[in-house]
Enzyme design. Structure first.
Site, PDB file in Angstrom:
ATOM      1  N   ASP A  46    -115.033 -47.871  28.293  1.00  0.00           N
ATOM      2  CA  ASP A  46    -114.756 -49.382  27.695  1.00  0.00           C
ATOM      3  C   ASP A  46    -116.039 -50.106  27.326  1.00  0.00           C
ATOM      4  OD1 ASP A  46    -112.217 -48.957  28.312  1.00  0.00           O
ATOM      5  OD2 ASP A  46    -111.716 -50.176  29.807  1.00  0.00           O
ATOM      6  N   TYR A  78    -105.774 -53.801  30.351  1.00  0.00           N
ATOM      7  CA  TYR A  78    -106.450 -54.119  31.653  1.00  0.00           C
ATOM      8  C   TYR A  78    -107.259 -55.508  31.363  1.00  0.00           C
ATOM      9  CZ  TYR A  78    -104.945 -50.796  34.969  1.00  0.00           C
ATOM     10  OH  TYR A  78    -104.415 -50.064  35.937  1.00  0.00           O
TER      11      TYR A  78
END
Lengths: 672, 672
Positions: free
Chosen positions: A323, A410
């Protein structure tokens, strides 16, 4: 995970949180670690485009950041900020005519210092804007429209999202993204309404769909019970929470000057990087007894977040996201909502970063800083002294620096918590939405084969996955030259009858000599870990230090030869220690998108360099294995982990022995 | 640890926190799990002394508590509290003419139901009063006075403290205590000023010193920098903490009725036991979708706290304390200080227990209950839907039940935290003072042999030790019949070319059939633990359950055949599961003082009883290995651990999906 469509939101967010600013704001005294200003970003853009005019080149910016000065220079500057001048430099990664350029710019001299082409594997961080283009492609792509129609879905209710593709042994890599699409009909919760069975691959150079398959049709899970916005839900709401209002009559206990924060006995700098997000630098703590500020942390930030999903099937195997390196932790930070993401007593800082065309953009409320109340700092009730009533309790105020990084589904709530006792607690909490696999199964009894996840709702599998965060922690305990110590707790058997006990434990402290000594899988034996300064001792002769107090340890479960694990090999240990090296910043490599694991912490440390009494960096991997439950659906209550850096013989004694509890006060805000 | 001299403080504390009350207070509707009232304690005293008048017997009370009714009866009562009557009974342990009597009393009928003499090993919990007598003995004992004089110390500045002696293989045991003495001159911090080298053994039957040695003289560490009371310290104080004032305009979100608490979606009962301290019972949570309250926890409390020190030398080997069973967690609870130990919005409850003569005494502010603000409950920023601005954050209010147990030097801050999301977090934090060994060493370089601790200050060794807490958690997930599940995360290798991945992980769930399946050393492999109800499934077919999410795992380091470890064998595993048995309450045994490990959880579970789909109890060991540092001296900033019980497929979905953040409000307290 992935999915970013910020470009499309720019028009909308301009009012709310993003601002494209070109005006010149008043100059304030700059700290050499301050992130690039909007003006500096514009200057970078100007300088690069002067060399590579877009009339003759295709050019996109993928990283524009501060080229952080040498540590030695920073430390000199810190001692005499008025005498020492440090030129501001920017490090840029741009894709120019299909090649990744690493461009170093002197912002003072306004010149390009160097311009090198990256020859190895891997690609730079994806830009927000190219992802915004990618997700539009399926909506105009005939076969996809046919797939949507075949499923009886409404194209105007379809939104798509981007997914990095990883590397699975291919000899040749092209910059590409996978795209998955979702139904937004009747819900904001797109991730739980995937349109499964469609494979879309986009070539980023050509900016077109180069592969398309529609293999099987699983029903899209319904929108029932998926909405999380209060405005779209029907009563009854509950349970009810009562309000609390608060006020600091003396004002906040901290000051923010530019990006420098001082609070209680701490001073530190809050930086921002489009890839790392928050960077805490130059954290030092005032020692009341030694009458001086003492260095603790030169620099700390999250170097990478590896999120491998655990479904090997064709639509899921590749989902092994990095990420920070692929999507950019900084550019994935979201504006914090006052009174909700941070309490009413918070102060906020903005951040700036470059868009793909080099234009600066502003992220409002990127960080918040606030004091947290309500804990006990230390206490004792003494009942052992006759005729004396002895009770002392000190309440604690902590300072928290918070940011929230939302990469697609998320939300990572990332806290740096400073304590006057010298501890720094690193908090990670996860919220947001599971990635859901649509299946034709409504009840567990219908499951006939491995589904690689939990049936969290009808037709919805919450696929198993991990979250591995790696922190880069360049501790400088009372100076640069530090050592890493492992203190093993060992059972000693008493066999000579010298005690009525048959056993006891004691400690055996080992100083790590080389990088291989610093590789630790936590949990295999009871051990304490510390970074100490072997050149500075307390009055009783203990090396001054800081302990790493880990949370629950998590280890990777992929085989070491599996492609994602080769790329994410920095998770093989929970602790790594390296000698400071300005270029070793990204545990998964500088070019993580489709990387091949050639530039990871696991590779660097193979050199097995000396780390004893050197300027060292501690790397710590914390994480969560995530077996989803129904409670995680449709949006997940916080799931938390973290760790503590705690002074260990750093102070002569409890450094808050003479800290008083804040005074009890009444609300002073009434008009007279 | 040990040391309790509360008797001596009674006169003083009468005003402040203890009250000996004989008056009859108005009757309120009683919950069958309510702790004994003062009147009931007085009634117990009356009934027992009627049978054993002190004119003809020597009698001391060592445990007076509620004989908790059968679970079946409680559950029936809960359904129809007006119809079902449960007789109040008290269980008493008294030493009568040197024998431990177990006396069961029916308080309604005012009769002794049974009166049995304990024949086995071990002695009951020490009374506060007998310890008060013991610590006076040295001060009048010639050889001790000579030892004090020989050291040039002032007898009026000496205070002594009691230490349980453990068991080291002796065939015969007598009720005895060791005594160590300290210098209180110029400090309240007696534990850091031990007068070492003196061994004192007191026979509790004879109430006299039966063994006395003065072997070696180490200097008593100085009082410098040991004082922790602000009133005795000199400026400068610091760092300064700013005040915060707060107010709940709607009042608190919880109601306390007697000992029953209701808050948000939770209801539970707070009990008190002189040995266990706080007992949380009948915790159930309202399910907004099912429109009913659902059972989660029948009963939870700390069953034992084992604190073995790790110095095998003559003066220290025996220090292996069982703080709950030997010293009584309930009678070691301390009055909580409003605004310091608990925030301003806390409410307090008192507790009552019997003194050694059976007279009730009151501990004011024994528990506090308060709401904690400032965390995020769940959130998501959705950037993936074009032209929509979606940000939802819910802030969280939690309910905390706090008590503080101070057994001599250490303060255990014990929190039960309830979350509307269904989680119960169990928090343990340690503060207070290290046990110090005085040595003739001022600097580490002078250390020539193993000192079994850290040199935390000149002449002061902080001896290595552990803190092992074991929780008794009788979960009743949607009913009594539950199972314990271990879900192992296992690597699967892909060798058939069916995926581009070489590996992934999946889960393998195993239901524990017998007690041996329920014994778990956490950390050896990645596993999730849950108590499920195999008779109740969610709509998608998952067994409803609660997960145990452990903190960092700690394992004992003593050999299993060592005497303290035999007694503390319940620490051999982090998790144990037993079938519910009303008599299996104390993991170290009912009679822990000088126990021989014959009545521990480790022994009970050797029967290897069935635990599948039974009424089961989960036992969980959490702890800290403590290698002291200078910062722990002279008083320790909080050191914390804990764990979480978290719903797992218990709810159909996130149970706080429709919980709103508390409203932002302004202070309403200004006069108009």
């Amino acid at each position: 995970m992935s999915s970013t469509m910020k470009l499309m939101l720019f028009s909308f967010f301009t009012i709310l949180s993003f601002q494209t600013v070109f005006s010149v704001t008043p100059l304030i005294v700059q700290h050499p670690l301050d992130p690039l200003t909007e003006q500096e970003i514009t200057l970078v853009q100007t300088i690069v485009l002067r060399k590579y005019p877009t009339s003759r080149n295709t050019l996109t910016f993928h990283y524009v950041g501060l080229d952080d000065p040498d540590k030695a220079a920073i430390l000199k500057w810190q001692q005499s900020p008025k005498l020492v001048k440090i030129d501001r430099k920017s490090f840029v990664i741009a894709i120019i005519n299909s090649q990744s350029h690493e461009i170093l710019i002197n912002l003072k001299a306004k010149v390009i210092v160097s311009d090198n082409i990256h020859k190895g594997n891997g690609f730079p961080t994806l830009s927000v804007e190219e992802q915004g283009q990618v997700i539009e492609l399926p909506l105009k792509y005939g076969p996809f429209i046919a797939s949507v129609n075949k499923r009886g879905l409404n194209l105007s209710e379809v939104v798509c999202s981007t997914f990095s593709i990883g590397w699975y042994g291919e000899a040749k890599s092209k910059r590409s993204l996978r795209v998955e699409c979702f139904l937004k009909e009747d819900t904001a919760n797109i991730y739980v309404r995937p349109i499964n069975g469609i494979t879309i691959l986009v070539d980023l150079e050509k900016m077109k769909i180069v592969e398309y398959h529609d293999t099987e049709i699983e029903p899209v899970p319904t929108a029932n019970n998926t909405e999380y916005r209060a405005s779209r839900q029907r009563p009854p709401f509950g349970p009810k929470q009562h309000s609390l209002t608060s006020h600091q009559p003396q004002g906040p206990g901290f000051q923010i000057n530019g990006h420098s924060v001082s609070w209680a006995n701490w001073k530190f700098h809050i930086g921002f990087d489009v890839r790392a997000g928050v960077i805490i630098s130059l954290a030092s703590i005032y020692d009341l007894e030694k009458h001086k500020s003492r260095r603790v942390l030169y620099r700390g930030y999250i170097s990478e977040l590896f999120v491998p999903y655990q479904d090997p099937s064709e639509d899921w195997y590749y989902k092994t996201f990095f990420d920070a390196g692929e999507f950019g932790f900084g550019q994935s930070m979201v504006p914090l909502i006052p009174n909700l993401d941070c309490p009413p007593n918070a102060q906020f800082l903005d951040a700036h970063f470059a868009q793909a065309d080099g234009t600066p953009t502003t992220l409002n409320n990127a960080f918040c800083v606030f004091e947290q109340y309500g804990n006990i700092m230390w206490r004792h009730t003494e009942t052992g002294i006759p005729n004396e009533n002895i009770v002392e309790t000190r309440t604690e105020v902590n300072l928290i620096v918070r940011s929230i990084v939302t990469v697609g589904n998320y939300d990572n709530i990332l806290d740096w918590e400073f304590k006057a006792s010298g501890s720094i607690k690193l908090g990670i909490a996860l919220s947001g939405i599971l990635e859901i696999k649509a299946v034709g199964i409504k009840h567990k009894s219908e499951i006939k084969k491995e589904q690689h996840g939990s049936l969290v709702s009808a037709n919805s599998i919450g696929v198993y996955h991990d979250h591995f965060y790696i922190y880069h922690l360049d501790l400088d305990i009372d100076g640069e030259y530090n050592s890493f110590e492992k203190t093993n707790l060992k059972t000693v058997k008493v066999t000579d009858g010298s005690s009525k006990r048959k056993s006891y434990w004691t400690i055996e402290t080992e100083t790590a000599k080389t990088e291989s000594d610093g590789k630790i899988k936590i949990g295999t034996s009871p051990t304490e870990f510390a970074v100490v300064n072997p050149n500075k001792q307390s009055s009783t002769g203990n090396d001054v230090g800081y302990r790493l107090i880990p949370g629950p340890a998590v280890h990777p479960l992929l085989t070491e030869d599996d492609y994602p694990q080769i790329r994410g090999a920095f998770t093989n240990n929970n602790v790594w220690v390296t000698p400071y090296n300005r270029t070793e910043k990204w545990a998964g490599g500088l070019y993580v998108d489709q990387s091949r694991g050639e530039d990871t912490l696991a590779v660097w440390t193979k050199r097995n360099r000396d780390i004893k009494n050197k300027d060292i960096v501690l790397w710590h991997v914390v994480g969560i294995h995530h077996v989803p439950t129904q409670e995680d659906y449709p949006i997940m209550p916080l799931l938390s982990t973290g760790f503590e850096l705690r002074p260990a013989n750093f102070f002569e004694r409890n450094p808050v022995l003479k800290t008083l509890s804040p005074k009890d006060v009444q609300w002073p805000g009434c008009p007279k």
